[in-house]
Design an enzyme around this catalytic site. Structure first.
Site, short mmCIF file in Angstrom:
data_model
loop_
_atom_site.label_atom_id
_atom_site.label_comp_id
_atom_site.label_asym_id
_atom_site.label_seq_id
_atom_site.Cartn_x
_atom_site.Cartn_y
_atom_site.Cartn_z
N HIS A 1 0.87 -1.17 0.00
CA HIS A 1 0.00 0.00 0.00
C HIS A 1 0.91 1.23 0.00
O HIS A 1 2.03 1.19 0.54
CB HIS A 1 -0.85 -0.04 1.27
CG HIS A 1 -1.91 1.02 1.37
ND1 HIS A 1 -1.64 2.30 1.77
CD2 HIS A 1 -3.24 0.98 1.14
CE1 HIS A 1 -2.75 3.01 1.78
NE2 HIS A 1 -3.74 2.23 1.40
N ASP B 1 3.15 -4.44 7.95
CA ASP B 1 1.92 -3.65 7.82
C ASP B 1 0.75 -4.63 7.96
O ASP B 1 0.44 -5.39 7.05
CB ASP B 1 1.91 -2.95 6.46
CG ASP B 1 0.57 -2.29 6.13
OD1 ASP B 1 -0.39 -2.47 6.90
OD2 ASP B 1 0.50 -1.62 5.10
N GLN C 1 -4.54 -5.15 7.01
CA GLN C 1 -5.56 -6.07 6.47
C GLN C 1 -5.45 -7.47 7.09
O GLN C 1 -6.14 -8.39 6.64
CB GLN C 1 -5.41 -6.19 4.94
CG GLN C 1 -5.56 -4.89 4.19
CD GLN C 1 -6.99 -4.35 4.20
OE1 GLN C 1 -7.94 -5.04 4.58
NE2 GLN C 1 -7.15 -3.11 3.77
N LYS D 1 -10.53 -0.59 10.58
CA LYS D 1 -10.71 -1.77 9.73
C LYS D 1 -11.06 -2.99 10.56
O LYS D 1 -11.15 -4.10 10.05
CB LYS D 1 -9.43 -2.03 8.93
CG LYS D 1 -9.10 -0.92 7.92
CD LYS D 1 -7.89 -1.29 7.10
CE LYS D 1 -7.25 -0.12 6.39
NZ LYS D 1 -8.03 0.40 5.27
N CYS E 1 -4.85 2.44 -3.68
CA CYS E 1 -3.61 3.00 -3.08
C CYS E 1 -2.47 1.98 -3.15
O CYS E 1 -1.66 1.87 -2.21
CB CYS E 1 -3.82 3.46 -1.63
SG CYS E 1 -5.07 4.72 -1.48
N1 7TS Z 1 -1.81 -0.65 4.67
C1 7TS Z 1 -2.73 -1.43 4.08
C2 7TS Z 1 -2.39 -2.82 3.70
C3 7TS Z 1 -4.00 -0.92 3.85
O1 7TS Z 1 -4.93 -1.70 3.26
C4 7TS Z 1 -4.31 0.41 4.23
C5 7TS Z 1 -5.64 1.03 3.93
C6 7TS Z 1 -3.32 1.16 4.87
C7 7TS Z 1 -2.08 0.60 5.07
C8 7TS Z 1 -3.58 2.55 5.37
O2 7TS Z 1 -4.44 2.51 6.45
P1 7TS Z 1 -4.96 3.86 7.15
O3 7TS Z 1 -5.97 3.40 8.13
O4 7TS Z 1 -3.77 4.50 7.78
O5 7TS Z 1 -5.53 4.69 6.04
N2 7TS Z 1 -6.33 0.44 2.86
C9 7TS Z 1 -7.42 0.91 2.22
C10 7TS Z 1 -8.07 0.20 1.22
O6 7TS Z 1 -7.72 -0.92 0.84
N3 7TS Z 1 -9.10 0.91 0.80
O7 7TS Z 1 -9.15 2.06 1.47
C11 7TS Z 1 -8.11 2.06 2.37
#
Ligand code: 7TS
Length: 414
Positions: A131, A208, A211, A234, A372
């Site tokens: 990501h 990371d 997910q 999430k 992303c």
């Molecule tokens: N890493 C992964 C693997 C992610 O899927 C996401 C967000 C992030 C980092 C960033 O997370 P945040 O909470 O700091 O924004 N992924 C997604 C997605 O798949 N669709 O919208 C956000």
């Protein structure tokens, strides 16, 4: 680490679904099918009520008030640290840093660890399926320190090329930063093996887990990684809150990333000394309600059991992939050995944004675009995919509605 409290066959998922009032609504005249859990999952009433209770009865600033309300807020907020510690199998709550999300957690490590340890010619290893949150912070610190970025390639199925990884590792490698579960492909990476190999080369590892944590039991000590990042929103919690797990020896050595209140020991104009970890990384008033909400979300998930959740979601995602693959012209992007909760696909003749727009007209929420994760989409030569991302409260009927919807969209293009 989550304990199993029930066998999947004894869990009443219809009842669980009722904990999520947001799912019980019509969108564009049809019952909502929510398949965008990878972007943000929904919140059960138990979590919403806990946050509401804080705002109605406990609101006060934390860590600074001698008065009862402030102590109540502090206790509830700090209780989350212990819950997170147990949920991910950390050795101590002092290894749990509160952040505003995965992105913030990774930026903290890139800046603090990077400024301390990276120098000209050092290498940071990423994967092709990261990501942007696990790419850009490393590029920024690489630019400042003279370190360079190396990338582990991904094969045609969406699995990491582990042979290539081994050949990238050297005494120059200072950090390996890798996604646990890919948000674009659904690939579950062998993070323990990746960590062991990195450690043999003397490199630190950041995983990371944005997910992964919502979908399977995670034990950071079993993985052995040095840092692990994830977001509350999430995993049935609120936005604006996240976690960075870090091993004590690194956290003790690393400098603060942001300055301000709460992160200090003594301040004078001549010299300022810092608080200990985790507080030295937590400047200013934190998102208190959100932190308390994450604690309630962990209680909720643990009450179901993370291995029950993993089993239920495996059943759903396998069903989804099976049914999607029956659709003429549909091409899965990512057919990894082990998959979690995500199914991404394309059609040669139909743009993903058309697909997403028409599905929405039928009450079906999916994400379309590059998620992303532009480098991995480029790797598969597609500008965008349609992505269904599942949670334990989804049903086979949700997937059947998605398949019907896709066939409806296809009928426009035939
Ligand atoms: N890493 C992964 C693997 C992610 O899927 C996401 C967000 C992030 C980092 C960033 O997370 P945040 O909470 O700091 O924004 N992924 C997604 C997605 O798949 N669709 O919208 C956000």
């Amino acid at each position: 680490m989550a304990e199993t409290v029930a066998n999947i066959s004894t869990v009443d998922f219809d009842k669980i679904r009722k904990d999520f009032p947001v799912l019980d609504q019509q969108v564009n005249g049809r019952p909502l099918v929510y398949l965008d859990n990878g972007a943000s999952s929904q919140m059960p009433v138990q979590v919403a009520d806990r946050i509401d209770h804080y705002h109605r009865r406990e609101h006060s600033n934390v860590h600074r008030g001698i008065h009862t309300l402030s102590q109540k807020a502090t206790d509830a907020f700090e209780e989350t640290r212990k819950k997170v510690r147990d949920f991910i199998g950390a050795g101590s709550e002092n290894e749990i840093i509160y952040t505003t999300g995965t992105t913030d957690s990774i930026n903290l490590v890139a800046n603090s660890f990077g400024k301390l340890y990276f120098k000209e010619g050092d290498q940071i290893i990423l994967t092709e399926m990261e990501h942007h949150a696990n790419i850009v912070p490393w590029q920024m610190i690489a630019e400042q320190t003279g370190a360079e970025i190396k990338v582990i390639p991904v094969d045609d199925n969406g699995d990491l090329d582990m042979k290539a990884y081994k050949s990238l590792l050297s005494e120059k490698t200072k950090m390996v930063a890798v996604v646990h579960v890919s948000n674009a492909l659904g690939t579950v990476n062998p993070v323990k093996e990746i960590t062991d190999l990195a450690h043999n080369s003397g490199a630190a590892v950041l995983v990371d887990g944005a997910q992964a944590v919502p979908h399977q039991p995670v034990d950071v000590q079993e993985i052995g990684c040095d840092f692990y990042a994830f977001s509350a929103h999430k995993m049935c919690g609120p936005t604006g809150f996240g976690i960075l797990y870090g091993k004590k020896e690194y956290l003790d050595a690393m400098p603060p990333y942001r300055g301000g209140g709460d992160m200090i020991d003594k301040v004078s104009f001549e010299e300022t000394t810092y608080n200990v970890a985790p507080f030295k990384f937590e400047a200013g008033t934190p998102p208190i309600a959100a932190g308390i909400g994450l604690g309630a979300a962990i209680d909720y998930l643990e009450n179901i059991g993370m291995d029950v959740i993993a089993e239920k979601e495996a059943e759903l995602v396998n069903y989804a992939v099976e049914e999607l693959q029956k659709i003429d012209g549909l091409r899965m992007i990512g057919t990894p050995r082990t998959r979690a909760s995500v199914a991404s696909f394309v059609f040669d003749e139909i743009h993903a944004s058309d697909m997403g727009t028409i599905l929405d007209k039928r009450g079906i929420a999916v994400r379309t675009g590059h998620h992303c994760a532009q480098p991995i989409l480029r790797r598969f030569n597609v500008p965008a995919t349609t992505r269904a991302s599942l949670s334990f409260y989804n049903t086979k009927e949700d997937i059947d509605r998605l398949v019907d919807g896709i066939n409806y969209v296809k009928s426009f293009f035939e």
